[in-house]
Design an enzyme around this catalytic site. Sequence first.
Site, PDB file in Angstrom:
ATOM      1  N   THR A  93     -25.595 -22.978  -5.687  1.00  0.00           N
ATOM      2  CA  THR A  93     -26.606 -23.456  -6.636  1.00  0.00           C
ATOM      3  C   THR A  93     -25.875 -24.232  -7.718  1.00  0.00           C
ATOM      4  O   THR A  93     -25.084 -23.656  -8.474  1.00  0.00           O
ATOM      5  CB  THR A  93     -27.353 -22.269  -7.290  1.00  0.00           C
ATOM      6  OG1 THR A  93     -27.977 -21.513  -6.260  1.00  0.00           O
ATOM      7  CG2 THR A  93     -28.416 -22.774  -8.258  1.00  0.00           C
ATOM      8  N   LYS A 168     -34.799 -25.715  -5.975  1.00  0.00           N
ATOM      9  CA  LYS A 168     -34.263 -24.398  -6.342  1.00  0.00           C
ATOM     10  C   LYS A 168     -34.459 -24.118  -7.847  1.00  0.00           C
ATOM     11  O   LYS A 168     -34.918 -23.045  -8.231  1.00  0.00           O
ATOM     12  CB  LYS A 168     -32.771 -24.354  -5.966  1.00  0.00           C
ATOM     13  CG  LYS A 168     -31.983 -23.207  -6.539  1.00  0.00           C
ATOM     14  CD  LYS A 168     -32.087 -21.959  -5.730  1.00  0.00           C
ATOM     15  CE  LYS A 168     -31.351 -20.823  -6.430  1.00  0.00           C
ATOM     16  NZ  LYS A 168     -31.593 -19.548  -5.811  1.00  0.00           N
ATOM     17  N   LYS A 243     -28.009 -18.621 -15.463  1.00  0.00           N
ATOM     18  CA  LYS A 243     -27.360 -19.826 -14.921  1.00  0.00           C
ATOM     19  C   LYS A 243     -28.416 -20.829 -14.433  1.00  0.00           C
ATOM     20  O   LYS A 243     -28.364 -22.013 -14.750  1.00  0.00           O
ATOM     21  CB  LYS A 243     -26.434 -19.429 -13.760  1.00  0.00           C
ATOM     22  CG  LYS A 243     -25.858 -20.618 -13.011  1.00  0.00           C
ATOM     23  CD  LYS A 243     -25.149 -20.231 -11.721  1.00  0.00           C
ATOM     24  CE  LYS A 243     -24.870 -21.484 -10.904  1.00  0.00           C
ATOM     25  NZ  LYS A 243     -24.266 -21.239  -9.616  1.00  0.00           N
TER      26      LYS A 243
HETATM   27  P1  NAD Z   1     -19.273 -15.337  -5.908  1.00  0.00           P
HETATM   28  O1  NAD Z   1     -18.621 -15.577  -7.222  1.00  0.00           O
HETATM   29  O2  NAD Z   1     -19.343 -13.947  -5.361  1.00  0.00           O
HETATM   30  O3  NAD Z   1     -18.598 -16.265  -4.776  1.00  0.00           O
HETATM   31  C1  NAD Z   1     -18.072 -17.540  -5.012  1.00  0.00           C
HETATM   32  C2  NAD Z   1     -16.730 -17.573  -4.331  1.00  0.00           C
HETATM   33  O4  NAD Z   1     -16.182 -18.910  -4.428  1.00  0.00           O
HETATM   34  C3  NAD Z   1     -15.698 -16.644  -4.976  1.00  0.00           C
HETATM   35  O5  NAD Z   1     -15.290 -15.683  -4.006  1.00  0.00           O
HETATM   36  C4  NAD Z   1     -14.557 -17.571  -5.395  1.00  0.00           C
HETATM   37  O6  NAD Z   1     -13.276 -17.001  -5.218  1.00  0.00           O
HETATM   38  C5  NAD Z   1     -14.761 -18.744  -4.452  1.00  0.00           C
HETATM   39  N1  NAD Z   1     -14.131 -19.981  -4.890  1.00  0.00           N
HETATM   40  C6  NAD Z   1     -14.198 -20.603  -6.085  1.00  0.00           C
HETATM   41  N2  NAD Z   1     -13.456 -21.742  -6.084  1.00  0.00           N
HETATM   42  C7  NAD Z   1     -12.921 -21.836  -4.832  1.00  0.00           C
HETATM   43  C8  NAD Z   1     -12.076 -22.778  -4.197  1.00  0.00           C
HETATM   44  N3  NAD Z   1     -11.605 -23.846  -4.854  1.00  0.00           N
HETATM   45  N4  NAD Z   1     -11.729 -22.564  -2.917  1.00  0.00           N
HETATM   46  C9  NAD Z   1     -12.180 -21.476  -2.243  1.00  0.00           C
HETATM   47  N5  NAD Z   1     -12.981 -20.537  -2.799  1.00  0.00           N
HETATM   48  C10 NAD Z   1     -13.350 -20.728  -4.072  1.00  0.00           C
HETATM   49  O7  NAD Z   1     -20.762 -15.957  -6.044  1.00  0.00           O
HETATM   50  P2  NAD Z   1     -22.000 -15.706  -5.062  1.00  0.00           P
HETATM   51  O8  NAD Z   1     -22.857 -14.636  -5.625  1.00  0.00           O
HETATM   52  O9  NAD Z   1     -21.508 -15.643  -3.659  1.00  0.00           O
HETATM   53  O10 NAD Z   1     -22.784 -17.083  -5.290  1.00  0.00           O
HETATM   54  C11 NAD Z   1     -22.368 -18.300  -4.713  1.00  0.00           C
HETATM   55  C12 NAD Z   1     -23.394 -19.351  -5.040  1.00  0.00           C
HETATM   56  O11 NAD Z   1     -24.672 -18.947  -4.547  1.00  0.00           O
HETATM   57  C13 NAD Z   1     -23.565 -19.581  -6.544  1.00  0.00           C
HETATM   58  O12 NAD Z   1     -23.752 -20.947  -6.766  1.00  0.00           O
HETATM   59  C14 NAD Z   1     -24.824 -18.780  -6.875  1.00  0.00           C
HETATM   60  O13 NAD Z   1     -25.520 -19.275  -7.999  1.00  0.00           O
HETATM   61  C15 NAD Z   1     -25.621 -18.945  -5.604  1.00  0.00           C
HETATM   62  N6  NAD Z   1     -26.600 -17.878  -5.343  1.00  0.00           N
HETATM   63  C16 NAD Z   1     -26.255 -16.570  -5.507  1.00  0.00           C
HETATM   64  C17 NAD Z   1     -27.201 -15.588  -5.244  1.00  0.00           C
HETATM   65  C18 NAD Z   1     -26.870 -14.130  -5.421  1.00  0.00           C
HETATM   66  O14 NAD Z   1     -27.789 -13.302  -5.404  1.00  0.00           O
HETATM   67  N7  NAD Z   1     -25.597 -13.759  -5.541  1.00  0.00           N
HETATM   68  C19 NAD Z   1     -28.488 -15.932  -4.797  1.00  0.00           C
HETATM   69  C20 NAD Z   1     -28.794 -17.281  -4.594  1.00  0.00           C
HETATM   70  C21 NAD Z   1     -27.826 -18.251  -4.876  1.00  0.00           C
END
Ligand code: NAD
Length: 294
Positions: A93, A168, A243
Site C-alpha cells: 500500500t 485502496k 498510514k
Molecule cells: P511488514 O513490515 O511486516 O513487511 C514488509 C517487509 O518488507 C519487511 O519484512 C521488511 O524487512 C521488508 N523490506 C523492506 N525493504 C526491503 C528491501 N529493500 N528488500 C527486501 N525486503 C525489504 O509489513 P506488512 O504488514 O507485511 O505490510 C506490507 C504492505 O502491505 C504495507 O504496504 C502495508 O500497508 C500493506 N498492507 C498490510 C496489511 C496488514 O494487515 N498487515 C493489510 C493490507 C495491506
Amino acid sequence: MTTIAFIGLGNMGNPMAANLVKAGHAVQGFDLVPENLTVAREHGVTVMADAIAALEDAEVVVTMLPAGKHVLAVYGEIIGQAAKGTLFIDSSTIDVDSARKAHAIASEAGMLSIDAPVSGGVGGAEAGTLTFMAGGSKDAFDRAEPILQPMAGRIVHCGDAGAGQAAKICNNMILGISMIGVGEAFVLAEKLGLSHQALFDVASTSSGQCWSINTYCPVPGPVPTSPANRDYKPGFAAALMLKDLKLAQEAAQGAGAVTPLGAEAMQLYALFNALGHGGTDFSGIIKFLRGDVG
Ligand code: NAD
C-alpha cells in the site's frame, strides 16, 4: 508453473508467498530480516542472497514492502537486471504518485507492471482470500490475474496506473470515518442507557448499517468474530489505518479534493497512535472516544 521473485516477506508477504508455492509456482524470495527468511524457507520459498539474485529466471516479480520509498528503491535496484517483458506486481500500500513513478520506471525498462494493493489483512493473506485492487494496462492485468488467483478471493481491475492504490485509499478512508461514526454512536448509546445489542439490532438492519457495525462491530457481543471480543487485538492495527488515512490526505491535497471527515479521522487516529495504541485494532478507537485510554 511460473518462476516468481518475491521481495518483502513480512507479515503479509510471507503467507502470500506460501500460497504461491502451494499453487505450484517456484518462488524465489528475499527480505532484509533474517527471521522472515527462515519462515519463508519453511513455506517452501527458495531464499536468495539479495533482490537481484531473486530475479534469476523469474518471469514475475511481486513486491510487498512498507511504503513508496521502499518500492522505488527496490525497482531502482533491480529493474535493469530483469529480463525484458518481466511482469512487476506491487502489492504494497503506497502513495499514488510513487505507484505511478514505479509504473514509469518499469515501462521505460520494457517491463509490464501493475499496482495491486490488497485488503483482507494477515488472515486474508493466510487464507488466500485477499481482495486485489489492480491498476495498469489490460495486457499487464491479464498476465497478472492467474498469478494473483491463489492469493485472492476477489480481483478487480480498477483502471490505469495507480488506480489500484486510489481505490485502496478511498476505501480505507470510508472505513476509518465509518468506524469513528459507529464508535461515537455506541458511546452515545451507553450514555443514554441503550444496550449495545439493542443499538446493533436496529442499526445493523436500518440506514446506519455498514461494514464497521455489521461485520466488525467495535463493542463485544453482537459480532462474535470482531476484535472487540479479544480486547482489540488486530485484525487491522490502528498504525496501518493511520498510514492509509495519511495517504488519502496526501492524495486529496495533490488532487484538490475536499475531504474534511477524512482529515478529522486522520487526526483522531494520529492521537490514538500517539497515546501508544498503534498496535491496537483500529476498532479500538471507541475506547479513545469513550475516554477509556490514557
Ligand atoms: P511488514 O513490515 O511486516 O513487511 C514488509 C517487509 O518488507 C519487511 O519484512 C521488511 O524487512 C521488508 N523490506 C523492506 N525493504 C526491503 C528491501 N529493500 N528488500 C527486501 N525486503 C525489504 O509489513 P506488512 O504488514 O507485511 O505490510 C506490507 C504492505 O502491505 C504495507 O504496504 C502495508 O500497508 C500493506 N498492507 C498490510 C496489511 C496488514 O494487515 N498487515 C493489510 C493490507 C495491506
